[in-house]
Scaffold this motif. Structure first.
Motif, PDB file in Angstrom:
ATOM      1  N   ASN A  72      -7.447  30.607 -24.143  1.00 56.90           N
ATOM      2  CA  ASN A  72      -6.604  29.928 -23.676  1.00 56.90           C
ATOM      3  C   ASN A  72      -6.174  29.328 -24.983  1.00 56.90           C
ATOM      4  N   VAL A  73      -6.770  29.006 -25.868  1.00 57.78           N
ATOM      5  CA  VAL A  73      -6.008  28.353 -26.960  1.00 57.78           C
ATOM      6  C   VAL A  73      -5.796  29.533 -28.017  1.00 57.78           C
ATOM      7  N   TRP A  74      -6.418  30.364 -28.480  1.00 54.76           N
ATOM      8  CA  TRP A  74      -6.252  31.220 -29.729  1.00 54.76           C
ATOM      9  C   TRP A  74      -5.083  32.259 -29.378  1.00 54.76           C
ATOM     10  N   GLN A  75      -4.951  32.493 -27.853  1.00 53.05           N
ATOM     11  CA  GLN A  75      -3.929  33.476 -27.355  1.00 53.05           C
ATOM     12  C   GLN A  75      -2.900  32.781 -26.267  1.00 53.05           C
ATOM     13  N   GLY A  76      -2.954  31.450 -26.311  1.00 49.79           N
ATOM     14  CA  GLY A  76      -2.020  30.937 -25.248  1.00 49.79           C
ATOM     15  C   GLY A  76      -0.714  30.634 -25.812  1.00 49.79           C
ATOM     16  N   SER A  77      -0.327  29.479 -25.423  1.00 49.52           N
ATOM     17  CA  SER A  77       1.142  29.202 -26.079  1.00 49.52           C
ATOM     18  C   SER A  77       0.899  28.553 -27.509  1.00 49.52           C
ATOM     19  N   SER A  78       1.905  28.697 -28.237  1.00 48.21           N
ATOM     20  CA  SER A  78       2.237  28.267 -29.460  1.00 48.21           C
ATOM     21  C   SER A  78       2.358  26.544 -29.481  1.00 48.21           C
ATOM     22  N   PRO A  79       1.946  25.824 -30.312  1.00 48.83           N
ATOM     23  CA  PRO A  79       1.228  25.996 -31.290  1.00 48.83           C
ATOM     24  C   PRO A  79      -0.202  26.143 -30.695  1.00 48.83           C
ATOM     25  N   TYR A  80      -1.001  27.031 -31.510  1.00 45.72           N
ATOM     26  CA  TYR A  80      -2.647  27.351 -31.052  1.00 45.72           C
ATOM     27  C   TYR A  80      -3.611  26.354 -31.580  1.00 45.72           C
ATOM     28  N   THR A  81      -3.196  24.968 -30.910  1.00 45.14           N
ATOM     29  CA  THR A  81      -4.254  24.210 -31.420  1.00 45.14           C
ATOM     30  C   THR A  81      -4.831  23.425 -30.175  1.00 45.14           C
ATOM     31  N   LEU A  82      -6.124  22.843 -30.302  1.00 47.51           N
ATOM     32  CA  LEU A  82      -6.794  22.057 -29.393  1.00 47.51           C
ATOM     33  C   LEU A  82      -5.633  20.835 -28.751  1.00 47.51           C
ATOM     34  N   ALA A  83      -5.013  20.134 -29.765  1.00 49.35           N
ATOM     35  CA  ALA A  83      -4.306  18.979 -29.501  1.00 49.35           C
ATOM     36  C   ALA A  83      -3.099  19.442 -28.671  1.00 49.35           C
ATOM     37  N   ALA A  84      -2.486  20.709 -28.954  1.00 49.62           N
ATOM     38  CA  ALA A  84      -1.504  21.302 -28.302  1.00 49.62           C
ATOM     39  C   ALA A  84      -1.898  21.582 -26.818  1.00 49.62           C
ATOM     40  N   TYR A  85      -3.044  22.525 -26.792  1.00 52.24           N
ATOM     41  CA  TYR A  85      -3.497  22.855 -25.320  1.00 52.24           C
ATOM     42  C   TYR A  85      -3.827  21.643 -24.589  1.00 52.24           C
ATOM     43  N   ALA A  86      -4.216  20.469 -25.238  1.00 45.92           N
ATOM     44  CA  ALA A  86      -4.350  19.150 -24.506  1.00 45.92           C
ATOM     45  C   ALA A  86      -3.550  18.732 -23.908  1.00 45.92           C
ATOM     46  N   GLU A  87      -2.269  18.428 -24.595  1.00 47.93           N
ATOM     47  CA  GLU A  87      -1.094  17.982 -24.217  1.00 47.93           C
ATOM     48  C   GLU A  87      -0.658  18.975 -22.803  1.00 47.93           C
ATOM     49  N   ARG A  88      -0.964  20.254 -23.061  1.00 48.94           N
ATOM     50  CA  ARG A  88      -0.538  21.305 -21.588  1.00 48.94           C
ATOM     51  C   ARG A  88      -1.429  20.891 -20.636  1.00 48.94           C
ATOM     52  N   ILE A  89      -2.655  20.542 -20.457  1.00 45.01           N
ATOM     53  CA  ILE A  89      -3.421  20.296 -19.387  1.00 45.01           C
ATOM     54  C   ILE A  89      -3.552  18.901 -18.872  1.00 45.01           C
ATOM     55  N   ALA A  90      -2.944  17.965 -19.820  1.00 48.60           N
ATOM     56  CA  ALA A  90      -3.059  16.574 -19.394  1.00 48.60           C
ATOM     57  C   ALA A  90      -2.137  16.524 -18.156  1.00 48.60           C
ATOM     58  N   ASP A  91      -2.565  15.877 -17.216  1.00 48.35           N
ATOM     59  CA  ASP A  91      -1.813  15.750 -15.792  1.00 48.35           C
ATOM     60  C   ASP A  91      -1.287  16.941 -15.024  1.00 48.35           C
ATOM     61  N   ALA A  92      -1.843  18.128 -15.589  1.00 48.83           N
ATOM     62  CA  ALA A  92      -1.622  19.479 -14.885  1.00 48.83           C
ATOM     63  C   ALA A  92      -2.834  19.660 -13.688  1.00 48.83           C
ATOM     64  N   HIS A  93      -2.196  20.022 -12.519  1.00 48.10           N
ATOM     65  CA  HIS A  93      -2.882  20.381 -11.246  1.00 48.10           C
ATOM     66  C   HIS A  93      -3.287  21.544 -11.189  1.00 48.10           C
ATOM     67  N   HIS A  94      -3.000  22.547 -12.251  1.00 48.22           N
ATOM     68  CA  HIS A  94      -3.482  24.073 -12.003  1.00 48.22           C
ATOM     69  C   HIS A  94      -4.042  24.220 -13.456  1.00 48.22           C
ATOM     70  N   TRP A  95      -5.012  24.818 -13.681  1.00 46.48           N
ATOM     71  CA  TRP A  95      -5.531  25.412 -14.605  1.00 46.48           C
ATOM     72  C   TRP A  95      -5.849  26.979 -14.776  1.00 46.48           C
ATOM     73  N   ASP A  96      -5.242  27.733 -15.560  1.00 45.27           N
ATOM     74  CA  ASP A  96      -5.671  29.171 -15.693  1.00 45.27           C
ATOM     75  C   ASP A  96      -6.511  29.356 -16.873  1.00 45.27           C
ATOM     76  N   PHE A  97      -7.431  30.277 -16.617  1.00 44.32           N
ATOM     77  CA  PHE A  97      -8.088  30.837 -17.629  1.00 44.32           C
ATOM     78  C   PHE A  97      -8.013  32.171 -17.637  1.00 44.32           C
ATOM     79  N   TRP A  98      -7.873  33.031 -18.943  1.00 46.08           N
ATOM     80  CA  TRP A  98      -7.944  34.399 -19.019  1.00 46.08           C
ATOM     81  C   TRP A  98      -8.698  34.866 -19.967  1.00 46.08           C
ATOM     82  N   TRP A  99      -9.426  36.121 -20.266  1.00 46.30           N
ATOM     83  CA  TRP A  99     -10.086  36.455 -21.168  1.00 46.30           C
ATOM     84  C   TRP A  99      -9.628  37.917 -21.430  1.00 46.30           C
ATOM     85  N   ASP A 100      -9.231  37.884 -22.711  1.00 47.91           N
ATOM     86  CA  ASP A 100      -8.831  39.227 -23.473  1.00 47.91           C
ATOM     87  C   ASP A 100     -10.006  40.184 -24.029  1.00 47.91           C
TER      88      ASP A 100
END
Length: 100
Positions: A72-100
């Motif tokens: 989710n972080v390494w291959q998700g949306s750029s930038p590939y950081t925990l902080a950027a990922y945290a911004e994307r999930i904050a107040d998000a009512h749908h979480w997706d997980f995928w494994w490559d």
């Protein structure tokens, strides 16, 4: 990176202990009101009733997501950081997980 041609479902290539996946989902159900919406060969989709709303909580949850599903972080949306990922999930009512 592990090959994607294996017949083993992708989450199991990350960690073969299905009890861990179940425990994580139960915890997210309890803490965030998460419910499984869909499960695929290499995907998991959750509806989230009470996602983290502040930056600090979202960063902690992002770290938990990373431990559960690093792609989710390494291959998700750029930038590939925990902080950027945290911004994307904050107040998000749908979480997706995928494994490559």
């Amino acid at each position: 990176m592990k090959p994607t041609t294996s017949s083993t479902p992708a989450p199991r290539r990350h960690d073969n202990d299905t009890a861990k996946f179940s425990a994580v989902l139960r915890d997210r159900e309890h803490r965030f009101g998460a419910r499984v919406v869909a499960v695929g060969f290499s995907t998991l989709h959750l509806s989230v009733a009470a996602p983290p709303v502040d930056e600090d909580e979202a960063l902690l949850v992002a770290a938990e997501h990373f431990a559960f599903c690093p792609d989710n972080v390494w291959q998700g949306s750029s930038p590939y950081t925990l902080a950027a990922y945290a911004e994307r999930i904050a107040d998000a009512h749908h979480w997706d997980f995928w494994w490559d």
